[in-house]
Motif scaffolding. Structure first.
Motif, mmCIF file in Angstrom:
data_model
loop_
_atom_site.group_PDB
_atom_site.id
_atom_site.type_symbol
_atom_site.label_atom_id
_atom_site.label_comp_id
_atom_site.label_asym_id
_atom_site.label_seq_id
_atom_site.Cartn_x
_atom_site.Cartn_y
_atom_site.Cartn_z
ATOM 1 N N GLN A 247 0.813 -1.217 0.000
ATOM 2 C CA GLN A 247 0.000 0.000 0.000
ATOM 3 C C GLN A 247 0.850 1.272 0.000
ATOM 4 O O GLN A 247 0.318 2.371 -0.178
ATOM 5 C CB GLN A 247 -0.947 0.012 1.206
ATOM 6 N N TYR A 248 2.150 1.132 0.221
ATOM 7 C CA TYR A 248 3.032 2.295 0.285
ATOM 8 C C TYR A 248 3.938 2.342 -0.943
ATOM 9 O O TYR A 248 4.302 1.304 -1.507
ATOM 10 C CB TYR A 248 3.881 2.273 1.559
ATOM 11 N N VAL A 249 4.318 3.555 -1.319
ATOM 12 C CA VAL A 249 5.243 3.773 -2.433
ATOM 13 C C VAL A 249 6.436 4.551 -1.885
ATOM 14 O O VAL A 249 6.280 5.661 -1.366
ATOM 15 C CB VAL A 249 4.575 4.563 -3.579
ATOM 16 N N VAL A 250 7.617 3.954 -1.973
ATOM 17 C CA VAL A 250 8.824 4.515 -1.362
ATOM 18 C C VAL A 250 9.703 5.147 -2.442
ATOM 19 O O VAL A 250 9.961 4.516 -3.476
ATOM 20 C CB VAL A 250 9.618 3.416 -0.626
ATOM 21 N N PRO A 251 10.159 6.378 -2.236
ATOM 22 C CA PRO A 251 11.021 7.014 -3.248
ATOM 23 C C PRO A 251 12.457 6.513 -3.150
ATOM 24 O O PRO A 251 12.936 6.116 -2.093
ATOM 25 C CB PRO A 251 10.937 8.500 -2.880
ATOM 26 N N ALA A 252 13.141 6.552 -4.274
ATOM 27 C CA ALA A 252 14.564 6.214 -4.340
ATOM 28 C C ALA A 252 15.148 6.917 -5.553
ATOM 29 O O ALA A 252 14.426 7.568 -6.325
ATOM 30 C CB ALA A 252 14.757 4.706 -4.430
ATOM 31 N N LYS A 253 16.471 6.815 -5.711
ATOM 32 C CA LYS A 253 17.092 7.391 -6.906
ATOM 33 C C LYS A 253 18.274 6.528 -7.322
ATOM 34 O O LYS A 253 18.855 5.787 -6.510
ATOM 35 C CB LYS A 253 17.552 8.830 -6.641
ATOM 36 N N VAL A 254 18.630 6.638 -8.573
ATOM 37 C CA VAL A 254 19.743 5.865 -9.126
ATOM 38 C C VAL A 254 21.053 6.489 -8.663
ATOM 39 O O VAL A 254 21.288 7.685 -8.879
ATOM 40 C CB VAL A 254 19.683 5.843 -10.668
ATOM 41 N N THR A 255 21.898 5.694 -8.006
ATOM 42 C CA THR A 255 23.188 6.195 -7.539
ATOM 43 C C THR A 255 24.363 5.469 -8.169
ATOM 44 O O THR A 255 25.512 5.828 -7.938
ATOM 45 C CB THR A 255 23.291 6.072 -6.008
ATOM 46 N N PHE A 256 24.083 4.428 -8.963
ATOM 47 C CA PHE A 256 25.171 3.705 -9.627
ATOM 48 C C PHE A 256 24.605 2.953 -10.818
ATOM 49 O O PHE A 256 23.543 2.333 -10.733
ATOM 50 C CB PHE A 256 25.834 2.717 -8.662
ATOM 51 N N VAL A 257 25.332 3.035 -11.936
ATOM 52 C CA VAL A 257 25.019 2.236 -13.124
ATOM 53 C C VAL A 257 26.318 1.599 -13.578
ATOM 54 O O VAL A 257 27.317 2.291 -13.804
ATOM 55 C CB VAL A 257 24.427 3.100 -14.255
ATOM 56 N N ALA A 258 26.345 0.278 -13.682
ATOM 57 C CA ALA A 258 27.565 -0.421 -14.061
ATOM 58 C C ALA A 258 28.032 0.032 -15.439
ATOM 59 O O ALA A 258 27.227 0.303 -16.340
ATOM 60 C CB ALA A 258 27.328 -1.926 -14.051
ATOM 61 N N SER A 259 29.346 0.116 -15.601
ATOM 62 C CA SER A 259 29.912 0.538 -16.884
ATOM 63 C C SER A 259 29.993 -0.600 -17.878
ATOM 64 O O SER A 259 30.184 -0.369 -19.075
ATOM 65 C CB SER A 259 31.310 1.137 -16.659
ATOM 66 N N GLU A 260 29.863 -1.828 -17.398
ATOM 67 C CA GLU A 260 29.929 -2.983 -18.279
ATOM 68 C C GLU A 260 28.741 -3.892 -18.011
ATOM 69 O O GLU A 260 28.289 -4.023 -16.864
ATOM 70 C CB GLU A 260 31.230 -3.766 -18.071
ATOM 71 N N ALA A 261 28.258 -4.544 -19.060
ATOM 72 C CA ALA A 261 27.133 -5.463 -18.914
ATOM 73 C C ALA A 261 27.613 -6.766 -18.281
ATOM 74 O O ALA A 261 28.794 -7.096 -18.301
ATOM 75 C CB ALA A 261 26.512 -5.740 -20.281
ATOM 76 N N GLN A 262 26.683 -7.493 -17.704
ATOM 77 C CA GLN A 262 27.004 -8.752 -17.059
ATOM 78 C C GLN A 262 25.771 -9.637 -17.055
ATOM 79 O O GLN A 262 24.668 -9.184 -17.307
ATOM 80 C CB GLN A 262 27.491 -8.514 -15.630
ATOM 81 N N PHE A 263 25.977 -10.925 -16.781
ATOM 82 C CA PHE A 263 24.851 -11.821 -16.626
ATOM 83 C C PHE A 263 24.208 -11.581 -15.275
ATOM 84 O O PHE A 263 24.899 -11.341 -14.284
ATOM 85 C CB PHE A 263 25.297 -13.284 -16.731
ATOM 86 N N THR A 264 22.917 -11.643 -15.220
ATOM 87 C CA THR A 264 22.231 -11.417 -13.953
ATOM 88 C C THR A 264 22.332 -12.647 -13.065
ATOM 89 O O THR A 264 22.408 -13.775 -13.551
ATOM 90 C CB THR A 264 20.751 -11.101 -14.190
#
Length: 324
Positions: A247-264
Motif C-alpha cells: 500500500q506504500y510507495v517509497v522514493p529512491a534514486k539511481v546512484t550507480f550504473v555499471a559501466s559494463e554489462a554482465q549476466f544477472t
C-alpha cells in the motif's frame, strides 16, 4: 432451471474476472519512459571484530539494539595489557631519571670544558711572553683536550638517555593503543544485526564479534537491459513497492550504473532473462527518510521497482510517493 443458474454463474464469473483484469491492467499500465523490475532491500553491514586475539570480557548490546556512533559495544579482557602498561610506565620513569642525570653530567662537563679552554688561552699568552714553560703549556693543552672529550661523551650519554626515554614512551603509547582496541565501539549509527560471539569466548585476531546494519545507507540492486540502462542518469528517480507493504510507495534514486554489462544472478531473474546481458543498477533510499523510519528498516525485503528512464515522464497516480 439448473442450466440457467449455471449460465448465470459463468456470466458473473466472466464479468468479475474482466473487472479484476481491468483494474489490474489499469493500475499496472505504465507510461512510456518508466520501466519495472524487481529486487531486494539491502544495507551496508559493518563487521565489529577483535583486532588482537583474546577473551571477550563483556558484550553490552543485544541483537536489534539501535546504537549511535561511539557507543561501546563490547570489551575484550585487558588484564595482561594493563600489567604490561604499568611495567612500560615504570621504564619511562626510570629512563627520564637517567636522562636528567645525563643532562646534569653534560652541564658539568660543559663547565669544565669552558674552564679548561680559558686556562689554555691564558697559558698560551703567558708562554708567548716567556712567563711559563712549554711543558706547562702542554699540560694545559692536554687538560683542554680532555675536557672537550669529556663534554662530547656527556652529550652522547644524554642523547642515548633521551633515545631510551623515546623508546619507553613509544612502548607506552603502543600499549595504550592496544588497550583502546580492546574496547569495541560503533563507528557509525546503526542497528545490531547479529551477535556472533559470547562473553568468555577466546577469539583470534580479526574474529567477528558483532554485525551492525547501517540503516541510513539502504539500497536495492537491480538488473536492467542495455537499452534502458543506456538512458539512465545518476539521480534518476525511482519508486519501490515492497511486498510486505504494497500500500506504500517509497522514493529512491539511481546512484550507480555499471559501466559494463554482465549476466544477472540466478537468484534474481528468470532463465530467459539470465541469458541476456544486463546492467547492474543501484537505487538508494533518501537518508532523511531512512532516519525517520529507522526502526522499520529491514533488509532482505523484496519488491517491485519502477525507474524513470525519461526525466520528463510524469509518474502515474498509483506510483506517487505514499508513506505511513
Amino acid at each position: 432451471m439448473k442450466k440457467t443458474l449455471s449460465l448465470l454463474i459463468i456470466l458473473v464469473t466472466l464479468v468479475s474476472g474482466g473487472v479484476v483484469y481491468w483494474l489490474i491492467e489499469g493500475r499496472t499500465s505504465l507510461p512510456e519512459g518508466i520501466i519495472v523490475t524487481n529486487g531486494r532491500i539491502e544495507a551496508e553491514q559493518i563487521e565489529i571484530a577483535a583486532k588482537a586475539p583474546g577473551r571477550i570480557a563483556e558484550i553490552l548490546v543485544n541483537e536489534g539494539d539501535m546504537v549511535s556512533a561511539g557507543t561501546v559495544l563490547a570489551r575484550m579482557d585487558n588484564q595482561e595489557l594493563q600489567a604490561r602498561l604499568r611495567g612500560a610506565q615504570a621504564l619511562v620513569n626510570q629512563a627520564q631519571k637517567a636522562r636528567a642525570a645525563a643532562k646534569a653530567a653534560m652541564a658539568q662537563a660543559l663547565s669544565q670544558r669552558t674552564l679548561a679552554l680559558q686556562e689554555f688561552e691564558r697559558a698560551s699568552a703567558l708562554h708567548k711572553k716567556g712567563h711559563i714553560s712549554t711543558a706547562a703549556l702542554d699540560q694545559r693543552r692536554s687538560q683542554k683536550d680532555s675536557a672537550i672529550a669529556a663534554h662530547e661523551a656527556a652529550k652522547a650519554s644524554f642523547d642515548q638517555a633521551s633515545a631510551a626515554v623515546d623508546v619507553a614512551e613509544a612502548s607506552v603509547a603502543e600499549l595504550e593503543a592496544l588497550l583502546e582496541d580492546t574496547v569495541l565501539i560503533a563507528p557509525r549509527d546503526g542497528r545490531v544485526q547479529y551477535k556472533l560471539a559470547q562473553p568468555g569466548e577466546v577469539v583470534g585476531a580479526g574474529a567477528r564479534i558483532l554485525t551492525l546494519l547501517d540503516v541510513t545507507d539502504v539500497y536495492m540492486t537491480v538488473f536492467i537491459p542495455a537499452g534502458p540502462a543506456g538512458r539512465l542518469a545518476l539521480g534518476s528517480p525511482a519508486r519501490l513497492i515492497l511486498d510486505p507493504v504494497p500500500q506504500y510507495v517509497v522514493p529512491a534514486k539511481v546512484t550507480f550504473v555499471a559501466s559494463e554489462a554482465q549476466f544477472t544472478p540466478k537468484s534474481v531473474e528468470t532463465q530467459d532473462e539470465r541469458d541476456k546481458l544486463m546492467f547492474r543498477v543501484k537505487l538508494t533510499l533518501p537518508r532523511d527518510l531512512l532516519k525517520q523510519y529507522e526502526k522499520q528498516v529491514k533488509t532482505g525485503v523484496r519488491g517491485r521497482v519502477y525507474i524513470a528512464v525519461d526525466p520528463q515522464v510524469a509518474w502515474p497516480d498509483h506510483l506517487n510517493v505514499k508513506l505511513p
